[in-house]
Design a protein around this motif. Sequence first.
Motif, PDB file in Angstrom:
ATOM      1  N   LYS A 121      20.670 -28.350 -97.202  1.00  0.00           N
ATOM      2  CA  LYS A 121      19.448 -28.193 -97.990  1.00  0.00           C
ATOM      3  C   LYS A 121      19.514 -26.925 -98.841  1.00  0.00           C
ATOM      4  CE  LYS A 121      16.485 -25.825 -94.694  1.00  0.00           C
ATOM      5  NZ  LYS A 121      15.245 -25.902 -93.936  1.00  0.00           N
ATOM      6  N   GLU A 156      11.403 -28.844-101.819  1.00  0.00           N
ATOM      7  CA  GLU A 156      10.952 -29.783-100.790  1.00  0.00           C
ATOM      8  C   GLU A 156      11.370 -31.211-101.139  1.00  0.00           C
ATOM      9  OE1 GLU A 156       9.468 -30.948 -97.268  1.00  0.00           O
ATOM     10  OE2 GLU A 156       9.546 -28.878 -97.948  1.00  0.00           O
ATOM     11  N   GLU A 191      13.874 -33.527 -98.874  1.00  0.00           N
ATOM     12  CA  GLU A 191      13.507 -34.865 -98.400  1.00  0.00           C
ATOM     13  C   GLU A 191      14.532 -35.904 -98.831  1.00  0.00           C
ATOM     14  OE1 GLU A 191       9.529 -35.732 -99.638  1.00  0.00           O
ATOM     15  OE2 GLU A 191       8.684 -34.132 -98.411  1.00  0.00           O
ATOM     16  N   TYR A 214      17.510 -35.534 -96.563  1.00  0.00           N
ATOM     17  CA  TYR A 214      17.183 -36.054 -95.237  1.00  0.00           C
ATOM     18  C   TYR A 214      17.228 -37.584 -95.235  1.00  0.00           C
ATOM     19  CZ  TYR A 214      14.736 -36.933 -90.885  1.00  0.00           C
ATOM     20  OH  TYR A 214      14.408 -37.384 -89.634  1.00  0.00           O
TER      21      TYR A 214
END
Length: 136
Positions: free
Chosen positions: A37, A98, A102, A105
Amino acid sequence: MAYSGPDNMEKRNGAGNKLALSYRERMEIEFQLAGRKPRALEAYVRCIALGMFGAHRFYLGDRATGKRMLMLGLTVVGLPVSFAWALRDLFRLNALIEARTEAIYAELLAEALDKANRPEGDARDERTRRRERRTG
């Protein structure tokens, strides 16, 4: 069958595909996510130092917008526009980070579920599966 912890707990859909991951699989995803990330400090430094050339967008994986900002930043007329765009991004950077986190992920989760549902005899290379999913 007796319950013996989260590692043996799994859910399957009607086709027999695994829907839930074990604790170990979830932890592997979390560790991979931590390494992949984007880091907020690095994104802010790139936005402040080279934001009008789209460096922060390239860092966050948004190559299309990064290219547009770069092309605008290299022209005399587009430089003020690119500067204003980078200034706006400076205030939106947490949301951009963010969104990228996501997306990473979701990619890791899809890979883990694909791996969990793959038949034992399937020996396709991991890179090949990723390439098929991107072009797919």
